[in-house]
Design an enzyme around this catalytic site. Structure first.
Site, mmCIF file in Angstrom:
data_model
loop_
_atom_site.group_PDB
_atom_site.id
_atom_site.type_symbol
_atom_site.label_atom_id
_atom_site.label_comp_id
_atom_site.label_asym_id
_atom_site.label_seq_id
_atom_site.Cartn_x
_atom_site.Cartn_y
_atom_site.Cartn_z
ATOM 1 C CG ASP A 236 42.485 6.860 -58.714
ATOM 2 O OD1 ASP A 236 43.370 6.480 -57.911
ATOM 3 O OD2 ASP A 236 41.511 7.528 -58.365
ATOM 4 C CD GLU B 205 41.736 13.998 -60.556
ATOM 5 O OE1 GLU B 205 40.655 14.620 -60.553
ATOM 6 O OE2 GLU B 205 42.358 13.729 -59.504
#
Length: 389
Positions: free
Chosen positions: A77, A137
């Site tokens: 990520d 997120e």
């Protein structure tokens, strides 16, 4: 020392500098333009075929060596958090209100370090797909990549991802078969009543008061509807209604975070939230609107893939540094979408340290532990070479 470890350690200073560069220039979900530029440029320079544009800023680097038919996916990520950093580090965020407070800068660096080694040594036979994902997120960046055709364009026989974790002994590797991280659902409840003067409550339907009753009643879902042996959380993180002490408000809003480690429990909680909100509102003569804003499924690791991931760790380290059945967590991770689509995969944790004063992720003082870069890259390199042998 193995040739792999020696080569990786020779690159350590470069990759620490790269991680600090990423940390200084954080970008939040689906806005990782500088980060994706950097990632793409590195991959292209090492000979990867690069695809850009999945989920706006996603990057996939693909490298085929030999005639092997197996395909491995490794995911990192890239996004930061919308919060202010207070670490005091020399490489602290230069962007107000943006901060790599979860270590995604480190995850990206680890995968890039592994990518360089694997491209230069090419000690595998098959196809390697390196997935650099935006918007984790937000808990839907992975879903957007899938909706944009990730696995149709880059099918993978197995997929893996990792995360650093403060609170766990530094350098330890943690695995779990089955559910490892909770589902996460964001739900907003709008209460509509009748406003008026605080001196004449009998002429009103107090939306703020009703919101409080709803918030209390929602706590009975875990205590009275969910089987006691099933982890579940209903958090009312925000109640908003009015600004003045002498006004009874016609509107109130509750914002909820709902988490579970079981899909049936998740469905039950979402259903009960709506029923309780509607029932409480009706009893006071008010109405409600329940909006399921977004949701991420529980992260479920495949058994075969996790066994394979554990076997890789056993080749690299002492058994005391490996936890084969770590505890499940009520935090969430949108790699769950990729595992839902391709169950032959696994998500693992690397301990970042267990010192009492170490900041946890999402804390304004957090900083990724640079000592994890080489162990993490070595793990990815070994896993790739073993899977694509």
């Amino acid at each position: 020392m193995t040739d792999m470890m020696k080569t990786l350690e020779e690159s350590q200073a470069r990759y620490i500098a790269l991680r600090h560069q990423l940390h200084s220039h954080p970008e939040i979900g689906l806005e990782e333009y500088h980060t994706s530029d950097l990632v793409a440029e590195k991959l292209i320079s090492w000979g990867y075929k690069v695809n850009r544009g999945l989920a706006q800023t996603g990057v996939v680097g693909s490298l085929t060596v030999g005639d092997g038919k197996k395909v491995l996916g490794l995911r990192a990520d890239m996004d930061a958090l919308p919060m202010q950093e207070q670490s005091g580090k020399a490489w602290a965020s230069s962007e107000a209100g943006k901060f790599h407070g979860c270590g995604h800068d480190g995850h990206t660096t680890i995968l890039l370090c592994a990518a360089e080694y694997l491209a230069k040594t090419r000690n595998f036979n098959g196809t390697l797909n390196l997935i650099f994902q935006p918007g984790e997120e937000l808990l839907y960046g992975g879903r957007v990549m899938l909706d944009d055709g990730l696995f149709e364009t880059f099918p993978c026989d197995a997929i893996f991802a990792l995360h650093n974790m403060p609170g766990l002994k530094k350098g330890t590797f943690h695995f779990k078969k089955g559910p490892m991280m909770a589902s996460s659902d964001t739900i907003v409840i709008d209460v509509n009543g009748v406003g008026g003067h605080g001196a004449y409550p009998e002429k009103t339907i107090d939306a703020g008061m009703i919101a409080c009753y709803i918030a209390v009643a929602l706590q009975t879902i875990v205590s009275r509807n969910v089987v006691p042996f099933q982890p579940a959380v209903v958090t009312v993180g925000s109640i908003q209604s009015g600004l003045a002490p002498n006004i009874i408000n016609e509107h109130a809003r509750l914002q909820l975070s709902v988490r579970a480690l079981n899909a049936d429990v998740r469905r039950l909680m979402v259903e009960r939230i709506t029923e309780i909100a509607q029932g409480q509102a009706k009893s006071f003569g008010a109405t409600v609107k329940v909006d399921h804003v977004n949701g991420c499924p529980e992260l479920v690791n495949g058994r075969e893939a996790t066994d394979f991931a554990i076997s890789v760790a056993k080749e690299l380290m002492d058994p005391s540094m490996i936890c084969e059945d770590t505890h499940a967590m009520m935090g969430s991770e949108d790699f769950a979408f990729m595992l839902e689509r391709n169950p032959n995969g696994s998500y693992l944790m690397i301990g970042a340290g267990d010192e009492p004063d170490l900041c946890p992720v999402h804390h304004p003082g957090f900083d990724f532990n640079d000592e994890l870069i080489i162990p993490g890259a070595r793990y990815w390199c070994t896993l790739a070479e073993k899977f694509l042998k």
